[in-house]
Motif scaffolding. Sequence first.
Motif, mmCIF file in Angstrom:
data_model
loop_
_atom_site.group_PDB
_atom_site.id
_atom_site.type_symbol
_atom_site.label_atom_id
_atom_site.label_comp_id
_atom_site.label_asym_id
_atom_site.label_seq_id
_atom_site.Cartn_x
_atom_site.Cartn_y
_atom_site.Cartn_z
ATOM 1 N N UNK A 52 0.843 -1.206 0.000
ATOM 2 C CA UNK A 52 0.000 0.000 0.000
ATOM 3 C C UNK A 52 0.873 1.248 0.000
ATOM 4 N N UNK A 53 1.912 1.259 0.826
ATOM 5 C CA UNK A 53 2.844 2.395 0.878
ATOM 6 C C UNK A 53 3.581 2.560 -0.453
ATOM 7 N N UNK A 54 4.109 1.470 -0.992
ATOM 8 C CA UNK A 54 4.869 1.540 -2.250
ATOM 9 C C UNK A 54 3.986 2.030 -3.387
ATOM 10 N N UNK A 117 13.764 -13.095 0.540
ATOM 11 C CA UNK A 117 14.456 -12.386 -0.533
ATOM 12 C C UNK A 117 15.520 -11.460 0.017
ATOM 13 N N UNK A 118 16.513 -11.230 -0.828
ATOM 14 C CA UNK A 118 17.580 -10.276 -0.554
ATOM 15 C C UNK A 118 17.609 -9.300 -1.709
ATOM 16 N N UNK A 119 17.740 -8.007 -1.392
ATOM 17 C CA UNK A 119 17.714 -6.974 -2.426
ATOM 18 C C UNK A 119 19.066 -6.293 -2.542
ATOM 19 N N UNK A 120 19.355 -5.841 -3.755
ATOM 20 C CA UNK A 120 20.583 -5.117 -4.048
ATOM 21 C C UNK A 120 20.212 -3.879 -4.854
ATOM 22 N N UNK A 121 20.448 -2.701 -4.283
ATOM 23 C CA UNK A 121 20.141 -1.440 -4.965
ATOM 24 C C UNK A 121 21.114 -1.247 -6.132
ATOM 25 N N UNK A 122 20.552 -1.063 -7.331
ATOM 26 C CA UNK A 122 21.371 -0.789 -8.512
ATOM 27 C C UNK A 122 21.317 0.687 -8.881
ATOM 28 N N UNK A 123 20.140 1.310 -8.686
ATOM 29 C CA UNK A 123 19.959 2.724 -8.996
ATOM 30 C C UNK A 123 18.911 3.297 -8.066
ATOM 31 N N UNK A 124 19.173 4.493 -7.562
ATOM 32 C CA UNK A 124 18.230 5.176 -6.684
ATOM 33 C C UNK A 124 18.971 5.954 -5.623
ATOM 34 N N UNK A 125 18.236 6.735 -4.868
ATOM 35 C CA UNK A 125 18.838 7.541 -3.818
ATOM 36 C C UNK A 125 19.015 6.708 -2.547
ATOM 37 N N UNK A 126 19.784 7.223 -1.608
ATOM 38 C CA UNK A 126 19.942 6.544 -0.318
ATOM 39 C C UNK A 126 18.595 6.322 0.352
ATOM 40 N N UNK A 127 17.672 7.263 0.181
ATOM 41 C CA UNK A 127 16.334 7.155 0.781
ATOM 42 C C UNK A 127 15.548 5.981 0.196
ATOM 43 N N UNK A 128 15.924 5.526 -1.017
ATOM 44 C CA UNK A 128 15.212 4.413 -1.672
ATOM 45 C C UNK A 128 15.723 3.047 -1.245
ATOM 46 N N UNK A 129 16.800 2.984 -0.481
ATOM 47 C CA UNK A 129 17.391 1.699 -0.104
ATOM 48 C C UNK A 129 16.408 0.786 0.623
ATOM 49 N N UNK A 130 15.499 1.335 1.385
ATOM 50 C CA UNK A 130 14.546 0.535 2.132
ATOM 51 C C UNK A 130 13.220 0.296 1.436
ATOM 52 N N UNK A 131 13.132 0.628 0.154
ATOM 53 C CA UNK A 131 11.851 0.518 -0.563
ATOM 54 C C UNK A 131 11.330 -0.922 -0.577
ATOM 55 N N UNK A 132 12.231 -1.889 -0.463
ATOM 56 C CA UNK A 132 11.811 -3.298 -0.482
ATOM 57 C C UNK A 132 11.040 -3.728 0.744
ATOM 58 N N UNK A 133 11.108 -2.940 1.829
ATOM 59 C CA UNK A 133 10.367 -3.309 3.045
ATOM 60 C C UNK A 133 9.726 -2.112 3.736
ATOM 61 N N UNK A 134 9.776 -0.941 3.110
ATOM 62 C CA UNK A 134 9.225 0.286 3.723
ATOM 63 C C UNK A 134 7.725 0.165 3.921
ATOM 64 N N UNK A 135 7.257 0.728 5.023
ATOM 65 C CA UNK A 135 5.817 0.772 5.285
ATOM 66 C C UNK A 135 5.478 2.186 5.544
#
Length: 135
Positions: A52-54, A117-135
């Motif tokens: 929902x957040x994403x 799952x494990x995520x690896x940031x390829x492109x995005x800002x530091x603030x986007x690093x948690x997008x995989x689990x952000x609520x």
Amino acid sequence: MTLTGIEAALNDLLFNDEITLQEAADRHFAPEYRQRTDGQWADRAEFLEHITHVRTLVAGGHVEVHEELYEELYGGGGKYADRHTAHITKKDGSTVSMEVYVFADLTPDGRFGRIEETTLMLRGSDADRGIGSAR
């Protein structure tokens, strides 16, 4: 049995405005679903809170599956693994690309019962690093 996969699930969850979040979740994820992303566990309700957040951030995107493996188990259900990249364009115009490594259990009806799952940031800002689990 029709088996789900990450590309279909993420397309419905994040990029398909034709169906509701609940319809997408019911199509691809069992009621007892749980997920661990980068070491953090979430039950189905927490997972849907995350999606929902994403959805409030995402304007569009696509999923690029690099490798995908299914193993059906005798008696129903199965195992699933993949490596994919999620390419996301946010509503502010910025882009995020994350490579994701997935191992999952499939229920007898072909939906995800558990994903780790494990995520690896390829492109995005530091603030986007948690997008995989952000609520």
